[in-house]
Design a protein around this motif. Structure first.
Motif, mmCIF file in Angstrom:
data_model
loop_
_atom_site.group_PDB
_atom_site.id
_atom_site.type_symbol
_atom_site.label_atom_id
_atom_site.label_comp_id
_atom_site.label_asym_id
_atom_site.label_seq_id
_atom_site.Cartn_x
_atom_site.Cartn_y
_atom_site.Cartn_z
ATOM 1 N N GLU A 169 0.830 -1.217 0.000
ATOM 2 C CA GLU A 169 0.000 0.000 0.000
ATOM 3 C C GLU A 169 0.860 1.260 0.000
ATOM 4 O OE1 GLU A 169 -2.983 0.228 2.983
ATOM 5 O OE2 GLU A 169 -4.422 -0.935 1.813
ATOM 6 N N LEU A 170 1.986 1.220 0.728
ATOM 7 C CA LEU A 170 2.850 2.400 0.754
ATOM 8 C C LEU A 170 3.447 2.656 -0.628
ATOM 9 C CD1 LEU A 170 4.770 2.147 4.154
ATOM 10 C CD2 LEU A 170 2.620 3.264 3.608
ATOM 11 N N GLU A 172 2.044 1.714 -3.454
ATOM 12 C CA GLU A 172 0.955 2.148 -4.333
ATOM 13 C C GLU A 172 0.631 3.617 -4.106
ATOM 14 O OE1 GLU A 172 -1.531 -1.942 -5.143
ATOM 15 O OE2 GLU A 172 -2.161 -0.627 -3.526
ATOM 16 N N ALA A 173 0.678 4.038 -2.840
ATOM 17 C CA ALA A 173 0.408 5.450 -2.552
ATOM 18 C C ALA A 173 1.440 6.322 -3.262
ATOM 19 C CB ALA A 173 0.436 5.692 -1.042
ATOM 20 N N ILE A 176 0.466 6.367 -6.996
ATOM 21 C CA ILE A 176 -0.761 7.070 -7.360
ATOM 22 C C ILE A 176 -0.607 8.568 -7.119
ATOM 23 C CG2 ILE A 176 -2.124 7.090 -5.218
ATOM 24 C CD1 ILE A 176 -3.438 5.939 -8.598
ATOM 25 N N TYR A 177 0.245 8.958 -6.156
ATOM 26 C CA TYR A 177 0.490 10.386 -5.956
ATOM 27 C C TYR A 177 1.697 10.867 -6.753
ATOM 28 C CZ TYR A 177 -3.223 9.958 -2.670
ATOM 29 O OH TYR A 177 -4.447 9.698 -2.132
ATOM 30 N N LYS A 187 11.335 10.036 0.286
ATOM 31 C CA LYS A 187 10.148 10.034 1.144
ATOM 32 C C LYS A 187 9.750 8.638 1.598
ATOM 33 C CE LYS A 187 8.908 14.461 0.763
ATOM 34 N NZ LYS A 187 8.936 15.348 1.905
ATOM 35 N N ILE A 277 7.636 1.279 11.509
ATOM 36 C CA ILE A 277 6.490 1.142 10.628
ATOM 37 C C ILE A 277 5.231 0.817 11.416
ATOM 38 C CG2 ILE A 277 6.720 -1.303 10.098
ATOM 39 C CD1 ILE A 277 6.065 1.484 7.577
ATOM 40 N N GLN A 279 2.223 1.305 13.593
ATOM 41 C CA GLN A 279 1.578 2.591 13.654
ATOM 42 C C GLN A 279 1.097 2.978 15.033
ATOM 43 O OE1 GLN A 279 -0.505 4.235 10.618
ATOM 44 N NE2 GLN A 279 1.223 3.836 9.318
ATOM 45 N N ARG B 79 -7.337 -1.587 -8.937
ATOM 46 C CA ARG B 79 -5.940 -1.255 -9.225
ATOM 47 C C ARG B 79 -5.672 -1.147 -10.719
ATOM 48 N NH1 ARG B 79 -6.167 -2.610 -4.288
ATOM 49 N NH2 ARG B 79 -4.628 -1.833 -2.811
ATOM 50 N N ALA B 107 -7.383 9.487 -7.122
ATOM 51 C CA ALA B 107 -6.733 9.400 -5.819
ATOM 52 C C ALA B 107 -7.328 8.189 -5.112
ATOM 53 C CB ALA B 107 -6.973 10.667 -5.010
ATOM 54 N N ILE B 108 -6.529 7.555 -4.259
ATOM 55 C CA ILE B 108 -6.997 6.349 -3.578
ATOM 56 C C ILE B 108 -6.943 6.537 -2.071
ATOM 57 C CG2 ILE B 108 -6.637 3.877 -3.229
ATOM 58 C CD1 ILE B 108 -5.326 3.665 -5.852
ATOM 59 N N PHE B 110 -6.739 4.070 1.103
ATOM 60 C CA PHE B 110 -6.400 2.667 1.257
ATOM 61 C C PHE B 110 -6.998 2.064 2.523
ATOM 62 C CE2 PHE B 110 -3.095 4.463 -1.386
ATOM 63 C CZ PHE B 110 -2.910 3.490 -2.352
ATOM 64 N N GLN B 111 -7.128 0.728 2.474
ATOM 65 C CA GLN B 111 -7.706 0.016 3.601
ATOM 66 C C GLN B 111 -6.912 0.236 4.893
ATOM 67 O OE1 GLN B 111 -7.882 -4.201 2.946
ATOM 68 N NE2 GLN B 111 -9.230 -4.533 4.684
ATOM 69 N N ASN B 112 -5.587 0.098 4.788
ATOM 70 C CA ASN B 112 -4.753 0.266 5.976
ATOM 71 C C ASN B 112 -4.076 1.634 5.997
ATOM 72 O OD1 ASN B 112 -5.264 -2.343 7.151
ATOM 73 N ND2 ASN B 112 -4.123 -3.137 5.398
ATOM 74 N N ALA B 114 -2.123 3.495 4.571
ATOM 75 C CA ALA B 114 -0.926 3.765 3.768
ATOM 76 C C ALA B 114 -0.355 5.145 4.053
ATOM 77 C CB ALA B 114 -1.216 3.610 2.270
ATOM 78 N N LEU B 115 -0.345 5.519 5.327
ATOM 79 C CA LEU B 115 0.321 6.763 5.709
ATOM 80 C C LEU B 115 1.799 6.479 5.915
ATOM 81 C CD1 LEU B 115 -2.222 8.104 8.336
ATOM 82 C CD2 LEU B 115 -2.110 8.545 5.876
ATOM 83 N N TYR B 116 2.639 7.488 5.638
ATOM 84 C CA TYR B 116 4.065 7.308 5.884
ATOM 85 C C TYR B 116 4.340 7.691 7.334
ATOM 86 C CZ TYR B 116 4.677 6.748 0.862
ATOM 87 O OH TYR B 116 4.607 6.284 -0.417
ATOM 88 N N LYS B 168 -6.471 8.484 11.605
ATOM 89 C CA LYS B 168 -5.529 8.094 10.551
ATOM 90 C C LYS B 168 -6.238 8.090 9.206
ATOM 91 C CE LYS B 168 -2.566 5.209 13.311
ATOM 92 N NZ LYS B 168 -2.442 3.866 13.823
ATOM 93 N N GLY B 172 -5.830 9.919 5.557
ATOM 94 C CA GLY B 172 -5.901 9.263 4.250
ATOM 95 C C GLY B 172 -6.854 9.996 3.311
ATOM 96 N N ARG B 175 -5.363 13.447 2.306
ATOM 97 C CA ARG B 175 -4.303 13.299 1.309
ATOM 98 C C ARG B 175 -4.896 13.034 -0.072
ATOM 99 N NH1 ARG B 175 -0.065 8.573 2.194
ATOM 100 N NH2 ARG B 175 -1.875 7.352 1.596
ATOM 101 N N ALA B 176 -6.012 12.292 -0.095
ATOM 102 C CA ALA B 176 -6.641 12.018 -1.390
ATOM 103 C C ALA B 176 -7.369 13.245 -1.920
ATOM 104 C CB ALA B 176 -7.611 10.847 -1.248
ATOM 105 N N ASP B 187 -10.654 1.863 -1.252
ATOM 106 C CA ASP B 187 -10.370 0.425 -1.187
ATOM 107 C C ASP B 187 -10.660 -0.060 0.236
ATOM 108 O OD1 ASP B 187 -9.531 -2.111 -1.673
ATOM 109 O OD2 ASP B 187 -7.396 -1.653 -1.587
#
Lengths: 608, 468
Positions: A169-170, A172-173, A176-177, A187, A277, A279, B79, B107-108, B110-112, B114-116, B168, B172, B175-176, B187
């Protein structure tokens, strides 16, 4: 533990505010002092580097000279580390994104990692001194190169592995961005690999000290290639029988190691905690007083806001537009394919673009590089074979016997190490309070390079019956037992409480408790420790089986002695043969013994 | 449940006639999947079809929900439409032009999340804007606006790990939305959240969208939560698995009825219909629509007859404890129950219940009959049996009904020393399944075979053997 990066709450009391301001001033003062010290160190080192070649450097044993020597040694380490870091980031990223390169690069790394590096020391020193006959740069480069080869591989492996396991997912993010290659790296990829990279960097530094000490006090027969530094200081002190200076030198080394730990690694680890990682905040976050100081310093805050951020923003723009865009174009096909997590199933679409790709610049450059590398490899192998052909057949017998002798010695050293560290380590590890206090200490002791202790030990050991034959085992043991102890303690600490309670409830005691609970539970840790330890022992053989001490040269039968001796006598054919033999034995051992043990540990004795 | 007195449900069957796609060139089609298929493995033989010939349009001003069991390829379709995965066949058209690489208008969320984790909330939101190459000031401004919009004010400098799950996912969403996407993909964005938190977020998103506070023109959501889909979507597409395909398309409720307090029964009816379709994966979806009487009883479930396409049946990955619990519960309920009711009774999602029903069916413990699951005689005996008797019954049924177990027993008996490597079997399975799925199939077979004491298995060597 409340974290430092939460901003100070507005409702703070006056007194606290005053205290905060006071501590801020302190922080600023300390930061300024540190800056001045670093600047001075760099200038001094630079002036030394271009000084004319002085092979028989005179080492000043007075305590006043020690800070300079410590600084010079640290500088060499730092330069080698920067080189290793750059190598790591580039090599690992290419290996992780380019599938064709990966097939060559990863096995190559694996072999490089298994080769005992010290066996290359004589060759590297001679070659580089020949390249720069007129000033110290050749010797310095040899030392740095040697340290580099001891630091780079594990860091590279760790970063490569990190890149492979970035969650889907990371990735894919990022796609997509529309992050370009540069931003994706800065990043996502670099932060994701940060924590393992820092831990491996610490390990690399410990390993680097080992080789630096050896490189600084290197002698080839009548030639002495000493570099001014802590290693040569210790060697000279031992040669002169100056016990006071010897102890002072060791103290200086320990101080440097502790300082680095406190000023560099602890803050880094505490800082890197944000790269975890997982969270949720759980467990105790690592902390560092230095980091807290830096975060309170207004000077650092000013620098961050007015220099660092604008500069990194500009760099980011520049790389994204100019270099970045081209880089993207060049690597898109490879990295995008990876980033998208696609499979071979897209062959249909790939085929459509087949022609365009075949003609693309990237393909051509890649192919040229590949062909040139292959040609160089072939030429090198041919030359090496021709050189080895000069080794008389009878000598191969000697090599085999020597290899056996060293194998035996490393085996004995390992056995002794396991025999005492397992009971002690388990005793420490099962007692939580003791473990918490002992672990940093053991970590410290383990990071003192055994090569620094060699001169001191030789003073004693050479007088005992058995001479170097026994002394060599002791020297190997000295360098390697800590890895095992360290890992055993960690293993014992990790035994889950309920397993221990179950053993207690069912009255499993004594030997049976060892056999059913403790040994299986610590097995994976023990194997990890032993793998690191044997690697260290083989390396140590080169400096422990053949030593120049005072005006005498002592040696015993062994592959390490053969390597050091042949280098001494300018017998390059034998040097190459013995070096390859050692590399061969070590790689073979890894494949046949250690890898299997490791897999067994992973499969059967993994606790979770 | 079969009272078809609501107009809009009566219309379902006619709506079904119009396919998921409108004629090419229709002005309000933003994104189109054109005859898209996705398979793993080589094209000619033994490939595993994940998506089979899907055509789908995303039109202006609509909210589409994709429903279906896991493995039906709905996430893969999302996807593919986002340009993250390349289709094996067919193409994706963005405003009529073929899509290459990541979809710039999408823009997506995500289920989990997907934050950094190493970036603050603000930096995470700014991430979406980096590619737009704005001046830093403007970038920050817009990110702050999005943060404001989504109710994250005050959390700009927090790190994701300091936030609750709901917060969280707000990041998400921010960001989208900060990139002002024309098309928004979700998703399973609410599935990792607590029930109430999810409910709140759903409402807020709908408010933003319906009131046009965000410029997004169409939303595509993958979900396994039927109520969620009913509550939010204008169109519901129910997917089937093996291979992934659209089984049926249902129109959503009129927007004004979705959250009206009085319209509960309407919502429940649509939810019931979807549930009925999903719990009858083998039935013709048309026959399950309300108003269409089940004309003929669906063909009696072809119990242990192996499908011609595959040498071995697909084993559902269920643990035998779960299976026993399922059979016993069914027995307690009288031996016959609507799958849908049973799912409610056990408080399980259809996704989780179906594999159990399939396993019971494969082993001859239960029959599937028009959406009901009916305990057989053997199933009754199994429910009544004690631990050891259960094993005996399971062993008999497994030998008769499960082809792969039969195969293993035969081969081990015929092999020298009664030891047999798993490699051949695994290779055979890989003809019908993806590599990972083949391994899972084998692991399930090993689990069942061990329980039935048909054979023993040496994990270190990867070998089956017979115990004396």
């Amino acid at each position: 533990m409340s974290q430092i990066h939460t901003p100070v709450a507005p409702s703070i009391s006056r007194r606290q505010q005053a205290a905060a301001i006071a501590s801020t001033r302190w922080a600023d003062a300390l930061v300024i002092i540190a800056l001045i010290a670093v600047a001075y160190g760099v200038v001094v080192a630079a002036s030394r580097w271009v000084a004319p070649l002085t092979p028989g450097t005179h080492i000043d044993l007075s305590p006043r000279a020690l800070p300079l020597y410590a600084g010079l040694s640290t500088m060499r380490m730092a330069l080698a580390y920067l080189l290793s870091l750059a190598f790591t980031l580039v090599y690992a990223r290419i290996a992780a994104t380019n599938r064709r390169a990966e097939r060559v690069m990863v096995p190559l790394l694996d072999i490089l990692q298994s080769i005992p590096i010290l066996s290359f020391l004589p060759g590297v020193v001679l070659a580089l001194v020949a390249l720069f006959p007129h000033n110290n740069i050749g010797l310095e480069l040899a030392a740095i190169l040697l340290i580099f080869t001891s630091q780079a591989w594990n860091m590279t492996f760790s970063f490569y592995h990190s890149l492979l396991v970035i969650p889907k997912e990371l990735r894919e993010a990022a796609t997509i961005y529309r992050l370009n290659v540069w931003r994706r790296f800065i990043k996502l990829e670099l932060p994701f690999g940060q924590i393992p990279l820092i831990w491996n960097s610490m390990m690399s530094w410990a390993g680097g000290w080992f080789f630096l000490m050896a490189a600084e006090q290197f002698t080839l027969g009548s030639h002495s290639f000493q570099l001014p530094g802590l290693g040569s200081y210790l060697q000279t002190a031992a040669n002169d029988g100056d016990v006071g200076a010897l102890l002072l030198g060791l103290l200086a080394l320990i101080i440097v190691i502790v300082l680095l730990d406190q000023l560099l690694w602890r803050p880094l680890i505490a800082w890197a905690d944000r790269f975890k990682i997982e969270q949720t905040s759980s467990g105790q976050a690592p902390s560092s007083w230095v980091l807290r100081l830096l975060r309170r310093s207004t000077l650092v805050a000013w620098y961050d806001e007015h220099v660092y951020r604008p500069a990194s923003e500009r760099l980011d723009r520049f790389l994204s537009r100019a270099g970045g865009a081209r880089l993207v174009a060049a690597t898109t096909s490879a990295s995008a394919r990876m980033a998208l997590g696609s499979t071979r199933a897209e062959t249909a679409n790939v085929k459509r673009e087949g022609w365009r790709q075949a003609l693309s610049a990237q393909r051509i450059v890649g192919t040229v590089i590949g062909v040139v590398a292959l040609a160089l490899c072939l030429l090198g192998t041919l030359a090496a074979l021709r050189l080895i052909a000069q080794v008389p057949p009878a000598m191969w017998g000697t090599i085999a016997v020597s290899a056996l002798a060293t194998l035996l010695r490393t085996g004995v050293a390992l056995a002794i190490g396991v025999a005492w560290t397992v009971p002690v380590g388990v005793a420490i590890g099962l007692n939580q309070r003791l473990a918490e206090r002992a672990q940093p200490f053991v970590q410290m002791v383990a990071s003192i390079p055994a090569t620094a202790l060699f001169p001191a030990l030789l003073l004693v050991l050479l007088r005992l019956p058995g001479g170097l034959n026994i002394a060599a085992v002791a020297l190997m043991l000295l360098g390697t037992q800590w890895y095992i102890l360290f890992n055993v303690i960690a293993g014992a600490m990790a035994i889950p409480g309920d397993l221990r309670e179950a053993a207690a409830i069912y009255q499993v005691r004594g030997w049976r408790r060892w056999r059913t609970l403790i040994l299986p539970a610590i097995f994976p840790y023990l194997v990890t420790g032993m793998i690191t330890a044997t690697g260290g022992a083989w390396n140590a053989s080169i400096v422990s089986e053949y030593v120049s001490f005072g005006n005498h040269t002592y040696s015993t039968v062994g592959l390490g002695a053969l390597i050091a001796g042949s280098a001494n006598n300018n017998d390059f054919a034998l040097l190459l043969a013995a070096t390859l033999a050692m590399a061969f034995v070590v790689v073979l051992l890894n494949r046949l013994v250690w890898r299997r043990m490791y897999r067994l540990a992973e499969d059967r004795f993994h606790l979770d | 449940m079969t009272t078809p007195d609501i107009n809009n449900i009566n219309n379902i069957s006619s709506a079904e006639q119009t396919s998921a796609a409108t004629p090419v060139g229709a002005p309000d089609v933003l994104l189109r999947a054109q005859a898209v298929s996705k398979y793993y493995g080589s094209e000619q033989e033994n490939s595993v079809l994940v998506l089979d010939d899907i055509t789908l349009d995303l039109r202006n001003d609509e909210f589409i929900a994709l429903l279906g069991p896991s493995g039906s390829g709905k996430s893969t379709l999302l996807r593919i439409l986002a340009g993250l995965v390349t289709p094996s066949r067919g193409e994706v058209l963005l405003h009529g032009a073929p899509l290459e690489g990541a979809n710039p208008n999408v823009a997506i969320v995500f289920q989990n999340f997907a934050l950094y984790p190493w970036l603050t909330v603000l930096e995470n939101v700014e991430l979406g804007l980096l590619a737009k190459e704005l001046a830093p000031k403007e970038r920050e401004q817009r990110a702050l606006q999005a943060i404001d919009l989504i109710g994250l004010d005050g959390f700009e400098s927090a790190y994701p790990r300091e936030l609750s799950g709901g917060m969280k996912q707000r990041v998400g969403f921010a960001r989208a939305l900060v990139v002002e996407p024309e098309i928004l993909f979700l998703d399973e964005p609410f599935s990792a959240l607590d029930v109430l938190v999810a409910e709140n977020l759903r409402h807020e998103l709908l408010d933003l969208w319906l009131a046009r506070k965000i410029p997004t023109r169409t939303i595509l959501m993958v979900t396994h939560n039927i109520n969620e889909a009913v509550q939010m979507a204008d169109r519901l597409l129910v997917f089937g698995a093996n291979p992934g395909r659209i089984r049926v398309e249902l129109p959503g409720l009129p927007r004004d009825q979705r959250s009206q307090p009085g319209a509960t029964s309407i919502r429940e009816q649509l939810a019931d219909t979807v549930y009925r379709i999903m719990t009858n994966p083998k039935a013709d979806a048309q026959s399950l629509l309300p108003g269409v009487a089940p004309l003929r009883p669906p063909t009696p479930s072809p119990a242990p007859v192996p499908l011609p396409a595959r040498v071995y049946q697909t084993l559902p990955h269920v643990s035998l404890d779960e299976l026993a619990g399922f059979v016993e519960r069914l027995y307690t309920l009288g031996g016959r129950e609507d799958l849908y009711e049973l799912a409610r009774d056990l408080q399980m999602e259809a996704d989780d219940l179906l594999p159990l029903a399939e396993a019971a069916n494969l082993l001859g413990f239960a029959d599937l009959d028009a959406g009901d699951v009916v305990l057989t005689n053997v199933g009754q005996r199994f429910a009544e049996a004690d631990i050891l008797e259960k094993k005996v019954i399971f062993r008999q049924q497994a030998q008769v009904g499960i082809s792969i177990l039969r195969q293993i027993v035969q081969d081990v008996a015929a092999s020298p020393e009664h030891r047999l490597s798993e490699d051949t079997l695994l290779a055979a399975l890989e003809h019908s399944f993806s590599v990972d799925e083949a391994r899972r199939q084998l692991d399930t077979a090993i689990d069942w075979g061990r329980y039935a004491e048909l054979f023993a298995y040496d994990d270190d060597a990867g070998e089956f053997y017979l115990e004396d």
